[in-house]
Scaffold this motif. Structure first.
Motif, short mmCIF file in Angstrom:
data_model
loop_
_atom_site.label_atom_id
_atom_site.label_comp_id
_atom_site.label_asym_id
_atom_site.label_seq_id
_atom_site.Cartn_x
_atom_site.Cartn_y
_atom_site.Cartn_z
N ARG A 107 -5.20 -10.57 2.68
CA ARG A 107 -6.24 -9.68 3.21
C ARG A 107 -7.38 -10.48 3.84
O ARG A 107 -7.89 -10.10 4.90
CB ARG A 107 -6.79 -8.80 2.08
CG ARG A 107 -5.83 -7.75 1.58
CD ARG A 107 -6.54 -6.73 0.69
NE ARG A 107 -5.64 -5.68 0.25
CZ ARG A 107 -4.99 -5.69 -0.90
NH1 ARG A 107 -5.16 -6.70 -1.74
NH2 ARG A 107 -4.18 -4.71 -1.23
N ALA A 158 -16.19 6.54 -0.56
CA ALA A 158 -15.02 5.74 -0.94
C ALA A 158 -14.26 5.28 0.30
O ALA A 158 -13.78 4.14 0.35
CB ALA A 158 -14.11 6.55 -1.85
N GLY A 159 -14.17 6.14 1.31
CA GLY A 159 -13.51 5.77 2.56
C GLY A 159 -14.23 4.65 3.29
O GLY A 159 -13.59 3.78 3.89
N GLU A 176 0.82 -1.21 0.00
CA GLU A 176 0.00 0.00 0.00
C GLU A 176 0.86 1.27 0.00
O GLU A 176 0.50 2.26 -0.63
CB GLU A 176 -0.94 -0.01 1.21
CG GLU A 176 -2.03 -1.06 1.11
CD GLU A 176 -2.79 -1.27 2.41
OE1 GLU A 176 -2.45 -0.60 3.40
OE2 GLU A 176 -3.70 -2.12 2.43
N ARG A 231 -16.08 2.30 1.81
CA ARG A 231 -15.88 1.07 1.04
C ARG A 231 -14.48 0.51 1.24
O ARG A 231 -14.28 -0.70 1.25
CB ARG A 231 -16.13 1.35 -0.45
CG ARG A 231 -17.57 1.75 -0.77
CD ARG A 231 -17.80 1.87 -2.27
NE ARG A 231 -19.09 2.48 -2.55
CZ ARG A 231 -19.26 3.75 -2.91
NH1 ARG A 231 -18.21 4.53 -3.06
NH2 ARG A 231 -20.47 4.23 -3.13
N ALA A 232 -13.50 1.41 1.40
CA ALA A 232 -12.10 0.98 1.56
C ALA A 232 -11.79 0.54 2.99
O ALA A 232 -10.73 -0.03 3.23
CB ALA A 232 -11.17 2.11 1.14
N SER A 264 -20.35 0.47 5.60
CA SER A 264 -20.08 -0.51 4.55
C SER A 264 -21.04 -1.69 4.63
O SER A 264 -21.35 -2.19 5.72
CB SER A 264 -18.64 -1.02 4.66
OG SER A 264 -18.41 -2.10 3.77
N ASP A 303 -11.48 2.71 5.49
CA ASP A 303 -10.80 3.79 6.20
C ASP A 303 -11.72 4.48 7.20
O ASP A 303 -11.24 5.14 8.12
CB ASP A 303 -10.27 4.83 5.20
CG ASP A 303 -9.24 4.23 4.24
OD1 ASP A 303 -8.51 3.32 4.67
OD2 ASP A 303 -9.19 4.66 3.07
#
Length: 295
Positions: A69, A134-135, A14, A137-138, A272, A140
Motif C-alpha cells: 500500500r 469513514a469513506g 479486499e 478516512r478509507a 482526510s 473512498d
C-alpha cells in the motif's frame, strides 16, 4: 516486481476473491492469478491462502500488505505532485453529502466545478455523516459535506460552512408553540421526530441528552427535513431541525428555541488529514471555500 502486481494483490485481498478482483480491475481472472503467483515466486513466500471459500492473506501476506500500500500511495503521490506542477486538474472526484444536507447549494457548487473543470469525472454519494467520515478516512471519498457535533471529526481536516441554531418544530396549535423557549427536558417529554443516527444534529442531541441524564425517545426519523416538517405539522410529534428548515415553511409550523443547552446544526466540508489531496480535490476545496461561508 511491477506496480500492477501490487494493485492485483490489494484488490484480491479486499475482494477476497480472484474473480471479483478481476471484475473490479477489468482484466481477465487468469491474468490476476498468474501475476500474483509470479510475485510470490520472486519473493519466495506464499502471500495468499487459496484453500478456503474466500481468499485470505497468509502471515507473510499480512506482513507484506502495508508495504504494498505504501508503494502504491507513494507513486500516486508522485503523480499528483507532477500534475500540480504542470497545473493540471483532471481525473475523478468523489464527493459525499450528508443525507439531510438542505442548507448547502450542493447542486450549484457541483455545476460550477464542472464548468471550471469539465475533464474531471464527478461521483456523488449521499449517506449519513459517520459513513461519509469513514469513506474519507478509507480513501473512498475525496471530500464530503458532513454534519459535525461537538467534537472535531477524528482524522479529518474540516471547514465549517453552516452553523445554525436548532429549534423544536411543532404544529401551531401545540401547547408549546407560544413559548419563547423549551428546555431539553421538556422537549424529551414529547414524541420526537429526528434526522437519522449518524447525522451531526442527531449526534449533538444524543450527546446533550446523555450529558444531562435525560432519556431520548425518538418515535420517527427521516433523512429529509421536509418530511419531518410534514410529520410535525400533522401533530405526530416535535421535530428537531435547523431553524431555516422551519422558517421557510411559514405559518405551517412553529419553531421554538431549545434552551439549556442550545443545540446547533453544523455542516462542514471535510477531507482526510492523512492522505495526499488530488489536484481535483484541492480545486473543489478552494471553490467551496470561495462560494460557501458559515451562515
Amino acid at each position: 516486481m511491477e506496480l500492477r502486481q501490487l494493485e492485483y494483490l490489494l484488490a484480491v485481498v479486499e475482494e477476497r476473491s480472484f474473480t471479483r478482483a478481476a471484475e473490479r480491475l477489468h482484466v481477465a481472472q487468469p491474468g490476476v492469478s498468474s501475476q500474483i503467483r509470479r510475485m510470490e515466486r520472486e519473493l519466495g513466500q506464499q502471500l495468499l491462502d487459496r484453500s478456503g471459500p474466500e481468499v485470505r492473506p497468509t502471515q507473510a501476506g499480512t506482513t507484506f500488505l502495508p508495504y504494498a500500500r505504501a508503494a502504491l500511495d507513494a507513486v500516486s503521490g508522485g503523480r499528483l505532485a507532477l500534475d500540480e506542477l504542470a497545473g493540471l486538474v483532471r481525473g475523478s472526484l468523489s464527493v459525499g453529502i450528508v443525507t439531510s444536507c438542505s442548507s448547502v447549494p450542493v447542486t450549484d457548487l457541483l455545476a460550477d466545478f464542472h464548468r471550471s473543470y469539465p475533464e474531471v469525472e464527478i461521483r456523488l454519494v449521499e449517506a449519513p455523516s459517520d459513513q461519509l467520515a469513514a469513506g474519507l478516512r478509507a480513501g473512498d471519498l475525496d471530500v464530503a459535506l458532513i454534519g459535525v457535533a461537538t467534537k472535531a471529526p477524528e482524522g479529518l481536516h474540516h471547514r465549517l460552512v453552516v452553523d445554525e441554531p436548532a429549534v423544536a418544530g411543532m404544529a401551531p396549535e401545540d401547547s408549546l408553540a407560544g413559548r419563547g423557549a423549551v428546555s431539553l427536558a421538556e422537549l424529551c417529554e414529547r414524541p420526537l421526530l429526528c434526522l437519522p443516527r449518524g447525522t451531526g444534529l442527531r449526534t449533538m442531541l444524543e450527546e446533550a441528552c446523555e450529558s444531562a441524564g435525560i432519556p431520548l425517545r425518538v418515535t420517527m426519523e427521516a433523512g429529509d427535513p421536509q418530511r419531518l416538517v410534514e410529520l410535525a405539522e400533522r401533530g405526530l410529534g416535535v421535530a428537531v431541525l435547523p431553524a431555516p428548515s422551519v422558517r421557510r415553511h411559514g405559518s405551517r409550523i412553529r419553531g421554538v428555541e431549545i434552551s439549556a443547552p442550545g443545540l446547533r446544526a453544523r455542516i462542514a466540508l471535510a477531507w482526510s488529514a492523512e492522505r495526499a489531496m488530488s489536484p481535483a480535490g484541492q480545486a473543489f476545496i478552494d471553490l467551496a471555500g470561495a462560494v460557501l461561508a458559515p451562515s
